[in-house]
Design a protein around this motif. Structure first.
Motif, PDB file in Angstrom:
ATOM      1  N   ASN A 160       0.847  -0.794   0.115  1.00  0.00           N
ATOM      2  CA  ASN A 160       0.142   0.221  -0.116  1.00  0.00           C
ATOM      3  C   ASN A 160       0.775   1.412  -0.141  1.00  0.00           C
ATOM      4  O   ASN A 160       0.233   2.141  -0.496  1.00  0.00           O
ATOM      5  CB  ASN A 160      -0.800  -0.030   1.447  1.00  0.00           C
ATOM      6  N   LEU A 161       2.370   1.073   1.086  1.00  0.00           N
ATOM      7  CA  LEU A 161       2.951   2.651   0.847  1.00  0.00           C
ATOM      8  C   LEU A 161       3.171   2.279  -1.174  1.00  0.00           C
ATOM      9  O   LEU A 161       4.123   4.053  -1.396  1.00  0.00           O
ATOM     10  CB  LEU A 161       4.083   2.371   1.371  1.00  0.00           C
ATOM     11  N   THR A 212       1.132   3.722  -2.836  1.00  0.00           N
ATOM     12  CA  THR A 212       0.471   5.662  -2.174  1.00  0.00           C
ATOM     13  C   THR A 212       2.034   6.686  -2.448  1.00  0.00           C
ATOM     14  O   THR A 212       1.683   7.609  -2.589  1.00  0.00           O
ATOM     15  CB  THR A 212       0.149   5.902  -0.735  1.00  0.00           C
ATOM     16  N   ASN A 213       2.365   5.571  -2.598  1.00  0.00           N
ATOM     17  CA  ASN A 213       3.845   6.682  -2.860  1.00  0.00           C
ATOM     18  C   ASN A 213       4.634   6.784  -3.715  1.00  0.00           C
ATOM     19  O   ASN A 213       5.518   7.800  -4.282  1.00  0.00           O
ATOM     20  CB  ASN A 213       4.862   6.998  -1.324  1.00  0.00           C
ATOM     21  N   VAL A 214       4.663   5.862  -4.491  1.00  0.00           N
ATOM     22  CA  VAL A 214       5.513   5.566  -5.624  1.00  0.00           C
ATOM     23  C   VAL A 214       4.427   5.792  -7.315  1.00  0.00           C
ATOM     24  O   VAL A 214       4.442   6.062  -7.836  1.00  0.00           O
ATOM     25  CB  VAL A 214       5.969   4.197  -5.690  1.00  0.00           C
ATOM     26  N   PRO A 246       1.255   8.896  -6.136  1.00  0.00           N
ATOM     27  CA  PRO A 246       1.181   9.418  -5.082  1.00  0.00           C
ATOM     28  C   PRO A 246      -0.380  10.611  -5.251  1.00  0.00           C
ATOM     29  O   PRO A 246      -0.536  10.413  -4.000  1.00  0.00           O
ATOM     30  CB  PRO A 246       2.088  10.400  -6.103  1.00  0.00           C
ATOM     31  N   ASP A 247      -1.211   9.830  -6.423  1.00  0.00           N
ATOM     32  CA  ASP A 247      -2.216  10.850  -5.757  1.00  0.00           C
ATOM     33  C   ASP A 247      -3.544   9.899  -5.577  1.00  0.00           C
ATOM     34  O   ASP A 247      -4.731  10.509  -5.441  1.00  0.00           O
ATOM     35  CB  ASP A 247      -2.993  11.129  -7.626  1.00  0.00           C
ATOM     36  N   THR A 248      -2.612   8.877  -4.869  1.00  0.00           N
ATOM     37  CA  THR A 248      -4.265   8.184  -4.408  1.00  0.00           C
ATOM     38  C   THR A 248      -5.163   8.278  -3.368  1.00  0.00           C
ATOM     39  O   THR A 248      -6.195   8.424  -3.425  1.00  0.00           O
ATOM     40  CB  THR A 248      -3.609   6.583  -4.137  1.00  0.00           C
ATOM     41  N   SER A 277      -3.913  10.434   6.649  1.00  0.00           N
ATOM     42  CA  SER A 277      -3.402   9.159   5.395  1.00  0.00           C
ATOM     43  C   SER A 277      -2.106   8.809   5.187  1.00  0.00           C
ATOM     44  O   SER A 277      -1.433   9.539   4.462  1.00  0.00           O
ATOM     45  CB  SER A 277      -4.776  10.015   3.613  1.00  0.00           C
ATOM     46  N   THR A 278      -1.375   9.536   6.274  1.00  0.00           N
ATOM     47  CA  THR A 278      -0.241   9.933   5.955  1.00  0.00           C
ATOM     48  C   THR A 278       0.545   8.499   6.345  1.00  0.00           C
ATOM     49  O   THR A 278       0.348   8.003   7.081  1.00  0.00           O
ATOM     50  CB  THR A 278       0.268  10.943   7.323  1.00  0.00           C
ATOM     51  N   PRO A 279       1.888   8.428   5.839  1.00  0.00           N
ATOM     52  CA  PRO A 279       2.430   7.171   5.901  1.00  0.00           C
ATOM     53  C   PRO A 279       1.846   6.206   8.103  1.00  0.00           C
ATOM     54  O   PRO A 279       2.163   4.861   7.569  1.00  0.00           O
ATOM     55  CB  PRO A 279       3.659   6.914   5.396  1.00  0.00           C
ATOM     56  N   GLN A 307      -1.249   4.989   7.703  1.00  0.00           N
ATOM     57  CA  GLN A 307      -1.926   3.941   7.110  1.00  0.00           C
ATOM     58  C   GLN A 307      -1.508   2.748   8.221  1.00  0.00           C
ATOM     59  O   GLN A 307      -1.446   2.026   8.061  1.00  0.00           O
ATOM     60  CB  GLN A 307      -1.204   4.108   5.992  1.00  0.00           C
TER      61      GLN A 307
END
Length: 175
Positions: A94-95, A98-100, A103-105, A139-141, A144
């Motif tokens: 999931n990270l 959402t981050n790679v 990123p607009d997830t 919604s920050t890592p 999460q």
């Protein structure tokens, strides 16, 4: 005879990694369909069924390897362990999403949810914005990972209770 007893951790790790791999495949499928940010009851039900299935398979395999025996504690360890390991793999995936990969997830998820709330007509636009602002903070890592681990352990425990009660069998010679 004690020396040959299988370890619950081995079964939790094996079936937890399988659960994680299946969740990654499911997540990639959702990503390919651009549904990875939508969530909802059908996706939740599929996730719970995957967890429950692998918990039961892990318990049954442990019991077979342990001469048909499994205590209540062993069953819970296996079930919670499977969900924890599967959850860790899922959180990492999931990270990555959402981050790679996308990123607009988070923004997509908030927009999707905003549309759903507006369609329902139950909240005013100010209430919808307030709700979405509150969700954006979580919604920050860090959150999460925190919620992902809590979800994995709590659901692992709850989903393990009934199968453990059904599958367990104590050694009657140890009274």
């Amino acid at each position: 005879m004690e020396e040959n007893q299988p370890k619950t951790g081995k079964y939790a790790m094996t079936f937890g990694l399988i659960l994680g791999a299946v969740n990654v495949v499911f997540g990639l499928m959702l990503f390919a369909l651009d549904m990875h940010y939508q969530g909802g009851i059908p996706i939740f039900v599929v996730s719970v069924l995957l967890m429950l299935t692998l918990i039961i398979i892990g318990m049954v395999q442990f019991k077979k390897a342990n001469n048909g025996l499994m205590s209540f504690g062993q069953g819970l360890k296996i079930g919670v362990g499977i969900c924890l390991i599967g959850g860790i793999v899922g959180i990492i995936f999931n990270l990555l999403i959402t981050n790679v990969l996308d990123p607009d997830t988070v923004q997509k998820a908030l927009e999707y949810q905003k549309g759903q709330l507006m369609e329902s007509g139950k909240l005013t636009s100010d209430q919808i914005e307030a709700q979405l602002d509150g969700q954006k903070q979580f919604s920050t890592p860090f959150w999460q990972v925190t919620f992902g681990l809590l979800f994995s352990v709590i659901f692992g425990f709850l989903l393990s209770l009934i199968p453990t009660l059904v599958i367990k069998k104590k050694d009657e010679t140890l009274k």
